[in-house]
Design a protein around this motif. Structure first.
Motif, short mmCIF file in Angstrom:
data_model
loop_
_atom_site.label_atom_id
_atom_site.label_comp_id
_atom_site.label_asym_id
_atom_site.label_seq_id
_atom_site.Cartn_x
_atom_site.Cartn_y
_atom_site.Cartn_z
N THR A 34 0.86 -1.26 -0.08
CA THR A 34 -0.04 -0.15 -0.03
C THR A 34 0.84 1.40 -0.09
OG1 THR A 34 -0.06 -0.06 2.29
CG2 THR A 34 -1.84 -1.02 1.19
N VAL A 69 -2.93 4.16 -0.22
CA VAL A 69 -4.21 4.08 -0.74
C VAL A 69 -5.01 3.32 0.36
CG1 VAL A 69 -3.66 3.57 -3.29
CG2 VAL A 69 -3.45 1.91 -1.66
N ASP A 99 -10.67 -0.16 -0.34
CA ASP A 99 -10.80 0.20 -1.75
C ASP A 99 -9.81 -0.77 -2.54
OD1 ASP A 99 -12.33 2.33 -1.41
OD2 ASP A 99 -10.77 3.75 -1.51
N GLU A 100 -8.74 -1.23 -2.18
CA GLU A 100 -7.83 -2.05 -2.79
C GLU A 100 -8.38 -3.68 -2.69
OE1 GLU A 100 -4.15 -1.70 -3.93
OE2 GLU A 100 -5.40 0.22 -4.22
N SER A 140 2.01 -8.29 -9.64
CA SER A 140 1.65 -7.41 -8.47
C SER A 140 2.43 -7.15 -7.31
CB SER A 140 0.15 -7.94 -7.86
OG SER A 140 -0.67 -7.92 -9.13
N GLY A 169 -0.77 -1.29 -9.32
CA GLY A 169 -2.34 -0.88 -9.94
C GLY A 169 -2.53 -1.39 -11.40
N ASN A 176 -9.51 -2.00 -12.43
CA ASN A 176 -9.01 -1.96 -11.36
C ASN A 176 -8.93 -0.24 -11.01
OD1 ASN A 176 -7.41 -2.90 -8.92
ND2 ASN A 176 -5.76 -2.18 -9.91
N GLY A 222 -8.53 1.01 -7.36
CA GLY A 222 -7.45 0.27 -6.97
C GLY A 222 -6.02 0.94 -7.73
N ARG A 223 -5.10 1.18 -6.74
CA ARG A 223 -3.89 2.01 -7.05
C ARG A 223 -2.50 1.23 -6.62
NH1 ARG A 223 -7.19 4.07 -9.43
NH2 ARG A 223 -7.64 6.37 -9.72
N GLY A 224 -2.74 0.50 -5.65
CA GLY A 224 -1.43 -0.20 -5.22
C GLY A 224 -1.32 -1.68 -5.54
N SER A 238 -4.19 -4.56 -4.48
CA SER A 238 -5.66 -4.96 -5.37
C SER A 238 -4.92 -6.12 -6.38
CB SER A 238 -5.88 -3.67 -6.34
OG SER A 238 -5.08 -3.05 -6.94
#
Length: 514
Positions: free
Chosen positions: A9, A13, A17-18, A59, A66, A298, A303-305, A308
Motif C-alpha cells: 500500500t 491507498v 478500496d484495494e 502485482s 495498480g 481496477n 485500485g492504485r497499489g 489490489s
C-alpha cells in the motif's frame, strides 16, 4: 525488498478500496481469461491458473502498482498455431523461454526504448485495444444451436441480455455520483446477478462458456524432447510472445502513468513479466502480459497499489478452488456491461477532439495503428508499423529543412553556412546546393548550425570533397562537433576542423530512470 503491508500500500491507498477493487477485477478477469484460453485451444482452467500466477507475481514485484496482468488475448493469438501443430507441452516450454527473454530485456534496461513510441502510436494502440475489448464482448451476444452452429441472440434472449447490459452500464455510470463507498462495477455485478438469480431470468452465465472448477497450478516440467529441433520450434514463438507481451505491458504502463500522474518502472516491469511467465510456463500455463481492460476496471474501482492485484489473484484462486459454483452462475450480461464501460473509458476520445489540429502524418499513424491492432490483434506489429511510419515521416520533414546560405569574404573564399541536419533523407538536397564549377579555389563549409548524423551524410561529404578536388579546388569543413569529427576522421588533409570553436553536444535527460 521487504514485503509488508506498507509495501503493498506504498501509494497511500485505502485498504478497503484495494480489496474491493481486487474482487471486482477478478470477476472481470474470469470471462476474458476463459475466452482467451479457448481461443488458444487450451483448457479454461489453464487460462485461469495462468492468470492467477501472472497476476500474483507482477502485482508483488512489478514496476507499476495498480496494473493488472494475466493470460492476455494478444499472446493467445500468437500461440494458436503452436498448440494446434505441436501440443500444449511445447507451449509450456515456449512460455518459460518467453519469460527468460523478458527478464533479459529488463536486466539489459531495454525497457527505456518505450520512450521512442510517439504519442499518435500510443493513441492508436489504446483505441485499437478498446476496439478489441468491444468486439470480444459481442461474442457473448451469440449462441449455439443443437447442431453446434453459431447464431446471434434473437427475441426475448436478446432483449434480456441487452437490458441487463444497459442496467449494468447505468449503475456503473450513475452510482459514483451518489456514493463512492464501494466500486460501482462491483455493485453493478452484484445487483444484476441478484436480479437474474433471484428472478429466475434465463440468460447466459459464466458457466455456459466453460466450467472453472478445479485446483491450483502445480509445478510441471514441459514434457518435450530436449533437442535442438525442439528449441528451433519454440524459440520463434517465444521471441514473438515476449515482444508482444512487453509491448502491451509497457504501453499499458505508460497509459496508467498518465492516468494516475505517477511513474512506473519499465525495466522492473519487464523483469516481473518475465518472472511471471517463467512461473506460468513451469506450472503448465499460457503466457500473459498486462491487460489494459482489467487494469482500467481496477483503476476505476480505485485500485492504485499492489494489494489490489494480489487480492485479484487470490480471488481467482478462491473461485477455482471453492467458489466455482457461484461464479459460474454470474450473468455474462453484468460482466459485458462492465467491460463496455471499460471500452468507453479506455478509448482516447481526446484523440478525436484534436484530430483536425494534428498533422496529417500523425492522423495517418494513429488510424494505421488502430486498424492493425483491431484487425490483426498483433500489437507488436501495429506498434512497430506506427514507429516506422512516424520515423519516416519525421525524416521526410527534416530532409526538407536542409538549406545553405553562402557569401564571399574579403580574401575571396566562399563560405557555405549549412542549416539543418545532414542525414540520409537530406543528402540529395544537400548535394544540389553547391556550384562547384563556378566556386573559387577555396571553399569553407560551416557546420555551426548543422551536424553530420549518419553514414549517408559522411558519404555525401566525401563525394562533395571529391567533386571539388577533381575541379582543382579545396573544400574545408568548419565548426564540427566532436562526434562529427570522429565520423569524418578518414577525410584526411582535405578536412579542416576548428577544435577550439567546435561545440560539445550532450544528450539531455540521460539520467532518466527506467
Amino acid at each position: 525488498m521487504q514485503f509488508s503491508l506498507a509495501y503493498f500500500t506504498q501509494y497511500k491507498v485505502n485498504v478497503k478500496d484495494e480489496v474491493l477493487a481486487g474482487l471486482t477485477t477478478a470477476l472481470a478477469l474470469v470471462p476474458e481469461v476463459v475466452a482467451f484460453a479457448l481461443l488458444a485451444h487450451i483448457s479454461p482452467l489453464v487460462g485461469i491458473g495462468s492468470a492467477f500466477i501472472i497476476c500474483l507475481v507482477t502485482s508483488v514485484v512489478g514496476g507499476r502498482p495498480g496494473m493488472i496482468s494475466g493470460a492476455a488475448g494478444s499472446v493467445a493469438v500468437v500461440i494458436v498455431s503452436l498448440v494446434v501443430q505441436q501440443g500444449v507441452e511445447y507451449l509450456f516450454l515456449a512460455v518459460a523461454l518467453m519469460g527468460i527473454i523478458q527478464v533479459a530485456i529488463g536486466l539489459l534496461r531495454l525497457g527505456k526504448f518505450i520512450r521512442l513510441v510517439p504519442q499518435p502510436v500510443v493513441y492508436g494502440f489504446v483505441n485499437g485495444l478498446a476496439a478489441i475489448i468491444f468486439m470480444a464482448q459481442l461474442e457473448q451476444f451469440k449462441t449455439h444451436d443443437a447442431a453446434g452452429a453459431e447464431h446471434w441472440l434473437t427475441g426475448s434472449a436478446l432483449l434480456i441480455m441487452s437490458g441487463l447490459v444497459a442496467l449494468t452500464m447505468a449503475i456503473v455510470y450513475f452510482l459514483p455520483r451518489l456514493t463512492k463507498a464501494v466500486p460501482s462495477s462491483l455493485v453493478a455485478i452484484a445487483v444484476v446477478s441478484a436480479l437474474v438469480i433471484g428472478g429466475g431470468l434465463q440468460t447466459k452465465a459464466v458457466g455456459d462458456i466453460a466450467s472453472i472448477a478445479g485446483g491450483l497450478p502445480t509445478f510441471h516440467l514441459p514434457q518435450v524432447p530436449l533437442s535442438w529441433h525442439t528449441l528451433a520450434v519454440v524459440l520463434p514463438y517465444a521471441f514473438i510472445m515476449a515482444l508482444v507481451g512487453l509491448t502491451e505491458s509497457l504501453l499499458t504502463l505508460t497509459v496508467v502513468d498518465e492516468m494516475t500522474d505517477t511513474r512506473g518502472r519499465g525495466n522492473q516491469d519487464c523483469v516481473a513479466q518475465g518472472l511471471a511467465n517463467i512461473a506460468s510456463g513451469l506450472t503448465g500455463g499460457m503466457g500473459g502480459c498486462a491487460m489494459i481492460g482489467q487494469t482500467m476496471v481496477n483503476l476505476e474501482s480505485r485500485g492504485r497499489g499492489r494489494l489490489s492485484g494480489v487480492v485479484a489473484a487470490g480471488a481467482l484462486a478462491l473461485f477455482v478452488v471453492a467458489g466455482s459454483g457461484l461464479i459460474e452462475r454470474l450473468p455474462l450480461a453484468a460482466l459485458v456491461g462492465v467491460m463496455f464501460m471499460v471500452v468507453i473509458g479506455t478509448f482516447e476520445w481526446a484523440s478525436l477532439r484534436i484530430l483536425r489540429r494534428m498533422p496529417a502524418s500523425d492522423v495517418f499513424v494513429m488510424l494505421l495503428v488502430t486498424l492493425v491492432t483491431a484487425i490483426s490483434q498483433n500489437l507488436a506489429l501495429a506498434v512497430l508499423l506506427g514507429v516506422v511510419v512516424s520515423a519516416l515521416s519525421f525524416a521526410w520533414e527534416n530532409a526538407k529543412r536542409i538549406r545553405a546560405r553562402h557569401h564571399l569574404d574579403a580574401a575571396g573564399v566562399k563560405h557555405y553556412e549549412l542549416y539543418g541536419p545532414l542525414f540520409f533523407g537530406s543528402v540529395q538536397a544537400f548535394g544540389e546546393k553547391f556550384d562547384v564549377a563556378n566556386d573559387p579555389a577555396e571553399v569553407i563549409l560551416d557546420f555551426r548550425e548543422s551536424r553530420v548524423a549518419d553514414m549517408s551524410a559522411l558519404d555525401a561529404l566525401h563525394k562533395l570533397t571529391e567533386r571539388y578536388h577533381r575541379a582543382g579546388k579545396t573544400l574545408r569543413l568548419r565548426h564540427l562537433s566532436p562526434d562529427c569529427r570522429h565520423l569524418l576522421g578518414r577525410a584526411g588533409a582535405l578536412v579542416e576542423v576548428n577544435v577550439l570553436e567546435d561545440p560539445l553536444y550532450t544528450v539531455s535527460g540521460a539520467n532518466v530512470a527506467y
